[in-house]
Design an enzyme around this catalytic site. Sequence first.
Site, PDB file in Angstrom:
ATOM      1  N   ASP A 152       0.675  -1.108  -0.001  1.00 53.83           N
ATOM      2  CA  ASP A 152      -0.080   0.120  -0.175  1.00 53.83           C
ATOM      3  C   ASP A 152       0.932   1.487  -0.004  1.00 53.83           C
ATOM      4  O   ASP A 152       2.008   1.058   0.424  1.00 53.83           O
ATOM      5  CB  ASP A 152      -0.859   0.029   1.236  1.00 53.83           C
ATOM      6  CG  ASP A 152      -1.820   1.193   1.150  1.00 53.83           C
ATOM      7  OD1 ASP A 152      -2.351   1.575   0.325  1.00 53.83           O
ATOM      8  OD2 ASP A 152      -2.182   1.767   2.190  1.00 53.83           O
ATOM      9  N   SER A 153       0.240   2.343  -0.224  1.00 52.60           N
ATOM     10  CA  SER A 153       1.016   3.767  -0.193  1.00 52.60           C
ATOM     11  C   SER A 153       1.321   4.014   1.020  1.00 52.60           C
ATOM     12  O   SER A 153       2.311   4.848   1.495  1.00 52.60           O
ATOM     13  CB  SER A 153       0.049   4.518  -0.976  1.00 52.60           C
ATOM     14  OG  SER A 153      -1.097   4.835   0.090  1.00 52.60           O
ATOM     15  N   TYR A 206      -0.518   8.686  -2.342  1.00 48.85           N
ATOM     16  CA  TYR A 206      -0.407   8.446  -3.880  1.00 48.85           C
ATOM     17  C   TYR A 206      -1.682   9.217  -4.554  1.00 48.85           C
ATOM     18  O   TYR A 206      -1.501   9.300  -5.834  1.00 48.85           O
ATOM     19  CB  TYR A 206      -0.461   6.806  -4.226  1.00 48.85           C
ATOM     20  CG  TYR A 206       0.758   6.000  -3.855  1.00 48.85           C
ATOM     21  CD1 TYR A 206       2.019   6.402  -3.181  1.00 48.85           C
ATOM     22  CD2 TYR A 206       0.930   4.928  -4.408  1.00 48.85           C
ATOM     23  CE1 TYR A 206       3.163   5.778  -3.021  1.00 48.85           C
ATOM     24  CE2 TYR A 206       1.996   4.098  -4.298  1.00 48.85           C
ATOM     25  CZ  TYR A 206       3.035   4.563  -3.651  1.00 48.85           C
ATOM     26  OH  TYR A 206       4.197   3.586  -3.363  1.00 48.85           O
ATOM     27  N   GLY A 207      -2.655   9.296  -3.684  1.00 53.69           N
ATOM     28  CA  GLY A 207      -3.806   9.639  -4.240  1.00 53.69           C
ATOM     29  C   GLY A 207      -4.049  10.824  -4.876  1.00 53.69           C
ATOM     30  O   GLY A 207      -5.035  11.318  -5.602  1.00 53.69           O
ATOM     31  N   CYS A 229      -3.656  -0.955  -2.305  1.00 50.42           N
ATOM     32  CA  CYS A 229      -3.998   0.525  -2.481  1.00 50.42           C
ATOM     33  C   CYS A 229      -4.844   0.642  -3.697  1.00 50.42           C
ATOM     34  O   CYS A 229      -4.536   0.331  -4.856  1.00 50.42           O
ATOM     35  CB  CYS A 229      -2.600   1.253  -2.829  1.00 50.42           C
ATOM     36  SG  CYS A 229      -2.810   2.923  -2.970  1.00 50.42           S
ATOM     37  N   ASN A 230      -6.257   1.497  -3.539  1.00 49.77           N
ATOM     38  CA  ASN A 230      -6.860   1.640  -4.480  1.00 49.77           C
ATOM     39  C   ASN A 230      -6.493   2.361  -5.639  1.00 49.77           C
ATOM     40  O   ASN A 230      -6.415   2.011  -6.839  1.00 49.77           O
ATOM     41  CB  ASN A 230      -8.131   2.278  -4.176  1.00 49.77           C
ATOM     42  CG  ASN A 230      -8.922   1.594  -3.134  1.00 49.77           C
ATOM     43  OD1 ASN A 230     -10.082   0.865  -3.750  1.00 49.77           O
ATOM     44  ND2 ASN A 230      -8.740   1.216  -1.933  1.00 49.77           N
ATOM     45  N   THR A 231      -5.549   3.512  -5.257  1.00 48.09           N
ATOM     46  CA  THR A 231      -4.849   4.222  -6.294  1.00 48.09           C
ATOM     47  C   THR A 231      -3.949   3.480  -7.116  1.00 48.09           C
ATOM     48  O   THR A 231      -3.707   3.705  -8.338  1.00 48.09           O
ATOM     49  CB  THR A 231      -4.228   5.672  -5.685  1.00 48.09           C
ATOM     50  OG1 THR A 231      -5.065   6.274  -4.663  1.00 48.09           O
ATOM     51  CG2 THR A 231      -3.554   6.514  -6.437  1.00 48.09           C
ATOM     52  N   GLU A 257      -6.380   9.075   9.117  1.00 47.17           N
ATOM     53  CA  GLU A 257      -4.772   9.191   9.653  1.00 47.17           C
ATOM     54  C   GLU A 257      -4.846   9.492  10.818  1.00 47.17           C
ATOM     55  O   GLU A 257      -3.990   9.461  11.766  1.00 47.17           O
ATOM     56  CB  GLU A 257      -3.795   9.969   8.605  1.00 47.17           C
ATOM     57  CG  GLU A 257      -3.422   9.418   7.276  1.00 47.17           C
ATOM     58  CD  GLU A 257      -2.360   8.292   7.248  1.00 47.17           C
ATOM     59  OE1 GLU A 257      -1.671   8.674   8.090  1.00 47.17           O
ATOM     60  OE2 GLU A 257      -2.387   7.191   6.387  1.00 47.17           O
ATOM     61  N   CYS A 287     -11.244   3.305  -1.386  1.00 47.36           N
ATOM     62  CA  CYS A 287     -10.108   3.780  -0.850  1.00 47.36           C
ATOM     63  C   CYS A 287      -9.837   2.998   0.459  1.00 47.36           C
ATOM     64  O   CYS A 287     -10.762   2.781   1.344  1.00 47.36           O
ATOM     65  CB  CYS A 287     -10.176   5.515  -0.614  1.00 47.36           C
ATOM     66  SG  CYS A 287      -8.450   6.004   0.473  1.00 47.36           S
ATOM     67  N   THR A 288      -8.351   2.647   0.537  1.00 49.54           N
ATOM     68  CA  THR A 288      -8.349   1.958   2.140  1.00 49.54           C
ATOM     69  C   THR A 288      -8.534   2.579   3.236  1.00 49.54           C
ATOM     70  O   THR A 288      -8.779   1.711   4.146  1.00 49.54           O
ATOM     71  CB  THR A 288      -6.570   1.757   2.155  1.00 49.54           C
ATOM     72  OG1 THR A 288      -5.964   3.009   1.847  1.00 49.54           O
ATOM     73  CG2 THR A 288      -5.976   0.683   0.675  1.00 49.54           C
ATOM     74  N   HIS A 289      -8.572   3.863   3.206  1.00 49.62           N
ATOM     75  CA  HIS A 289      -8.758   4.496   4.508  1.00 49.62           C
ATOM     76  C   HIS A 289     -10.281   4.716   4.963  1.00 49.62           C
ATOM     77  O   HIS A 289     -10.605   4.992   6.072  1.00 49.62           O
ATOM     78  CB  HIS A 289      -8.203   5.958   4.467  1.00 49.62           C
ATOM     79  CG  HIS A 289      -6.686   5.932   4.660  1.00 49.62           C
ATOM     80  ND1 HIS A 289      -5.860   5.377   3.495  1.00 49.62           N
ATOM     81  CD2 HIS A 289      -5.940   6.636   5.308  1.00 49.62           C
ATOM     82  CE1 HIS A 289      -4.641   5.900   3.895  1.00 49.62           C
ATOM     83  NE2 HIS A 289      -4.661   6.556   4.883  1.00 49.62           N
TER      84      HIS A 289
HETATM   85  N1  DGL Z   1      -3.910   3.981  -0.285  1.00 52.43           N
HETATM   86  C1  DGL Z   1      -4.817   5.191  -0.945  1.00 52.43           C
HETATM   87  C2  DGL Z   1      -5.902   4.427  -1.754  1.00 52.43           C
HETATM   88  O1  DGL Z   1      -6.346   3.576  -1.473  1.00 52.43           O
HETATM   89  C3  DGL Z   1      -4.963   6.338  -0.253  1.00 52.43           C
HETATM   90  C4  DGL Z   1      -4.213   6.885   0.451  1.00 52.43           C
HETATM   91  C5  DGL Z   1      -3.002   7.639  -0.516  1.00 52.43           C
HETATM   92  O2  DGL Z   1      -3.654   8.706  -1.284  1.00 52.43           O
HETATM   93  O3  DGL Z   1      -1.947   7.183  -0.594  1.00 52.43           O
HETATM   94  O4  DGL Z   1      -6.319   4.945  -2.815  1.00 52.43           O
END
Ligand code: DGL
Length: 288
Positions: free
Chosen positions: A26-27, A58-59, A89-91, A169, A205-207
Amino acid sequence: VTGDSGPPADVAGEHPDADRPIGVFDSGIGGLTVLRALRERLPGESTIYLGDTARLPYGTKSAASVLRYAAQASTHLVTCGLKALVVACNTASAVAIDDLRARFAPLPVIGVVEPGAEAAVRASRRQRHLVLATESTVKRHAYARAITARSPEAHVSELSCSVFVALAEEGWTEGPVAERAAAAYLDRAMGGPPDERPDSVVLGCTHFPLLAEVIRATVGPEPVIVDSARTTAESVARVLATLGAGRTSNAPPTLRLLATDGAERFAAVGSRFLGEPLSPSDIEIVDL
Ligand code: DGL
């Protein structure tokens, strides 16, 4: 949302890599929600997680940067010796999954977008989806493409909710700030005539699973909330079962946690995402 045919049997296999760990990338720390689902679904498997905390988020980055970061982080994990790679990570899934699959073939590379889209299509009656994601994921229309590939009549709106990342976060996942942010993002998206309102809200998104309660309170009881963490774990279970790559060793499974920066912050915030206590000494800092 889980599959309607029930979970596949966990098949311990003859696969030569069966006793290798599953890599999860993940990011940052958010992908621990996917690791958590994976450990719940496949408690006998060893896992190794890498959070690229030095370069989070990363987003909001360009596709070129996300491609480069995802390749570097995944290469680090693959070099550890894996039987499968999960792009939590979705991004990174939206931007880099094809590149990672080509780069590491025949290693199975499982992203979060396809399982999430599949679950959304299964769960929605009216095929009206609202995808909540980061800016880069929305720009890429990865969910819209994955959903309409499975349900051509589907109506998909995508909403960038970057502030949700910061709230998760920060640990502000409930209370007035989270409620105001959810209302600001969602009130309009959930408006309109009843039969045009989304009946599926995809946490892209993971969060965002950490904000599921406040999102539920804002969107009301009707729409199904789709969390790709569990469906991704289900996809990994299916891939391992198909390959006959379930772990065979009798030794207890291991968990390694790697990050590119900030062991203390990783431990403090990550324990909320993972649902287990973590201390800074549990985190190995690596340089990509
Ligand atoms: N992990 C990213 C996602 O799932 C979210 C955090 C980021 O922007 O890196 O898109």
